[in-house]
Design a protein around this motif. Structure first.
Motif, mmCIF file in Angstrom:
data_model
loop_
_atom_site.group_PDB
_atom_site.id
_atom_site.type_symbol
_atom_site.label_atom_id
_atom_site.label_comp_id
_atom_site.label_asym_id
_atom_site.label_seq_id
_atom_site.Cartn_x
_atom_site.Cartn_y
_atom_site.Cartn_z
ATOM 1 N N ARG A 23 0.835 -1.211 0.000
ATOM 2 C CA ARG A 23 0.000 0.000 0.000
ATOM 3 C C ARG A 23 0.867 1.258 0.000
ATOM 4 N NH1 ARG A 23 -2.615 2.803 4.366
ATOM 5 N NH2 ARG A 23 -1.754 1.259 5.808
ATOM 6 N N THR A 24 1.944 1.248 0.750
ATOM 7 C CA THR A 24 2.823 2.414 0.812
ATOM 8 C C THR A 24 3.497 2.662 -0.530
ATOM 9 O OG1 THR A 24 3.214 2.203 3.177
ATOM 10 C CG2 THR A 24 4.899 3.345 1.903
ATOM 11 N N LEU A 25 4.050 1.633 -1.125
ATOM 12 C CA LEU A 25 4.741 1.823 -2.403
ATOM 13 C C LEU A 25 3.782 2.245 -3.503
ATOM 14 C CD1 LEU A 25 7.319 -1.116 -2.400
ATOM 15 C CD2 LEU A 25 7.663 1.282 -1.783
ATOM 16 N N ALA A 26 2.566 1.746 -3.468
ATOM 17 C CA ALA A 26 1.572 2.117 -4.481
ATOM 18 C C ALA A 26 1.150 3.577 -4.374
ATOM 19 C CB ALA A 26 0.354 1.206 -4.368
ATOM 20 N N SER A 27 1.453 4.231 -3.244
ATOM 21 C CA SER A 27 1.036 5.624 -3.059
ATOM 22 C C SER A 27 1.919 6.609 -3.811
ATOM 23 C CB SER A 27 1.042 5.985 -1.566
ATOM 24 O OG SER A 27 2.357 6.113 -1.047
ATOM 25 N N PHE A 28 3.114 6.198 -4.233
ATOM 26 C CA PHE A 28 4.015 7.130 -4.915
ATOM 27 C C PHE A 28 3.482 7.468 -6.296
ATOM 28 C CE2 PHE A 28 6.883 5.678 -1.634
ATOM 29 C CZ PHE A 28 7.644 6.817 -1.359
ATOM 30 N N ARG A 29 3.462 8.764 -6.597
ATOM 31 C CA ARG A 29 3.023 9.259 -7.903
ATOM 32 C C ARG A 29 4.115 10.184 -8.440
ATOM 33 N NH1 ARG A 29 0.076 5.716 -7.138
ATOM 34 N NH2 ARG A 29 -2.190 5.637 -7.132
ATOM 35 N N GLU A 30 4.968 9.636 -9.293
ATOM 36 C CA GLU A 30 6.069 10.390 -9.876
ATOM 37 C C GLU A 30 6.026 10.235 -11.393
ATOM 38 O OE1 GLU A 30 8.183 12.225 -8.038
ATOM 39 O OE2 GLU A 30 7.578 11.517 -6.046
ATOM 40 N N THR A 31 6.643 11.158 -12.103
ATOM 41 C CA THR A 31 6.664 11.080 -13.567
ATOM 42 C C THR A 31 7.865 10.288 -14.074
ATOM 43 O OG1 THR A 31 7.823 13.214 -13.695
ATOM 44 C CG2 THR A 31 5.409 13.255 -13.820
ATOM 45 N N SER A 32 8.767 9.892 -13.188
ATOM 46 C CA SER A 32 9.938 9.100 -13.546
ATOM 47 C C SER A 32 9.921 7.778 -12.786
ATOM 48 C CB SER A 32 11.225 9.861 -13.212
ATOM 49 O OG SER A 32 11.314 11.079 -13.936
ATOM 50 N N THR A 33 10.698 6.839 -13.264
ATOM 51 C CA THR A 33 10.812 5.550 -12.587
ATOM 52 C C THR A 33 11.347 5.738 -11.171
ATOM 53 O OG1 THR A 33 11.208 4.414 -14.687
ATOM 54 C CG2 THR A 33 11.899 3.271 -12.672
ATOM 55 N N VAL A 34 10.751 5.041 -10.220
ATOM 56 C CA VAL A 34 11.134 5.145 -8.808
ATOM 57 C C VAL A 34 11.914 3.899 -8.410
ATOM 58 C CG1 VAL A 34 10.290 5.306 -6.436
ATOM 59 C CG2 VAL A 34 9.126 6.576 -8.262
ATOM 60 N N ASN A 35 13.144 4.113 -7.934
ATOM 61 C CA ASN A 35 13.949 3.023 -7.388
ATOM 62 C C ASN A 35 13.578 2.811 -5.927
ATOM 63 O OD1 ASN A 35 15.830 2.672 -9.743
ATOM 64 N ND2 ASN A 35 16.339 4.786 -9.215
ATOM 65 N N VAL A 36 13.477 1.565 -5.519
ATOM 66 C CA VAL A 36 13.092 1.232 -4.143
ATOM 67 C C VAL A 36 14.027 0.162 -3.603
ATOM 68 C CG1 VAL A 36 11.272 0.337 -2.630
ATOM 69 C CG2 VAL A 36 10.670 1.748 -4.611
ATOM 70 N N LEU A 37 14.487 0.355 -2.365
ATOM 71 C CA LEU A 37 15.186 -0.697 -1.649
ATOM 72 C C LEU A 37 14.416 -0.997 -0.374
ATOM 73 C CD1 LEU A 37 17.634 -2.604 -1.382
ATOM 74 C CD2 LEU A 37 18.768 -0.799 -0.045
ATOM 75 N N ILE A 38 13.845 -2.191 -0.298
ATOM 76 C CA ILE A 38 13.188 -2.666 0.918
ATOM 77 C C ILE A 38 14.207 -3.465 1.714
ATOM 78 C CG2 ILE A 38 11.338 -4.091 1.869
ATOM 79 C CD1 ILE A 38 9.846 -3.726 -0.818
ATOM 80 N N VAL A 39 14.418 -3.084 2.961
ATOM 81 C CA VAL A 39 15.289 -3.869 3.831
ATOM 82 C C VAL A 39 14.390 -4.753 4.688
ATOM 83 C CG1 VAL A 39 17.133 -3.832 5.542
ATOM 84 C CG2 VAL A 39 16.959 -1.981 3.865
#
Length: 268
Positions: free
Chosen positions: A22-38
């Protein structure tokens, strides 16, 4: 060109797969978003969700060691990957549109700033509004008041990774106050700021660190306040007094008083 190519969302997680998604789905950006989940020893392990416009990696800790160690490992991993900025968020919180782009633009324009946050809507686990956090925005005001009040919402931060590494990274010396510890060290050589707009919906969860590790957090905060105390600054002493009050007064009573004060201030 991807304007967020050197930015990565850094999210520690211990269980809570649905909150992560749910948290990651909330991001609204015009560019690709890099994510690191620890993944801090989750059972079952966290699985990277498939979300359009996101490139998600998972760093798995060998066992549950706490948020401080998870964040330390995450920053080190992002530094090794050549990332310049780490954008913090926690599972359960929600980002506002273009948060990352706005913070990166500010950081690029202000090279002395090593940490930039945003104002925060505090909501219940059901999403109902509770109160807003609107801390100071300018580095000078933050520096004056940083021991007296919370000047940053940790999950709203964007951090300059090389500055974090130079400052010694996150550490477990001050349990449950790892964010304040890092920020105080960063601001010995750099500035900190907040954007004067809302960038986060922060979920006030009764099972979160501020509630379940409250005494540990307050003691760590008090230790940091005494370590960094400026004896000629009355606001620093006020912060110490507030921490002592937190040690002796019930959590629910303090939380209710804080909410009422913030609501009164916002409606004034």
């Amino acid at each position: 060109m991807n304007e967020l190519h050197d930015v990565a969302v850094l999210m520690p997680a211990f269980n809570g797969q649905a909150d992560v998604e749910r948290t990651l789905a909330s991001f609204r950006e015009t560019s690709t978003v890099n994510v690191l989940i620890v993944d801090d020893g989750s059972v079952p392990p966290i699985v990277a969700p498939a979300i359009d416009g996101m490139k998600i990696e998972i760093l798995r800790m060998p066992k549950n060691g706490g948020i401080e160690r998870a964040l330390e490992a995450g920053i080190a991993a992002l530094d090794a990957r050549g990332m310049r900025y780490a954008a913090r968020i926690d599972a359960g919180d929600l980002a506002t549109p273009a948060r990352l782009a706005k913070q990166r633009t500010y950081m690029e324009a202000h090279p002395r700033v090593a940490v930039v946050g945003m104002w925060t809507h505090v909501v219940s686990t059901e999403g109902a509004p509770l109160f807003d956090l609107t801390p100071p925005t300018e580095p000078g005001a933050i520096r004056r008041t940083m021991l007296a009040r919370t000047c940053f919402t940790h999950p709203s931060l964007m951090l300059r990774i090389d500055a974090v590494i130079d400052a010694g990274n996150y550490r477990a010396q001050y349990r449950a106050a790892e964010d304040l510890d890092l920020i105080l060290r960063l601001m010995q050589r750099h500035d900190g700021a907040n954007l004067p707009e809302f960038g986060l919906f922060y979920e006030l969860n009764e099972s979160g660190i501020s509630a379940t590790k409250r005494r540990t957090q307050v003691i760590s905060t008090l230790r940091l306040q005494l370590r960094h105390l400026r004896v000629t600054n009355p606001l620093d002493w006020a912060g110490v007094a507030k921490s002592v009050a937190h040690l002796v007064l019930p959590y629910r009573a303090l939380r209710g008083l804080k909410a009422r004060l913030l609501k009164s201030a916002s409606s004034a």
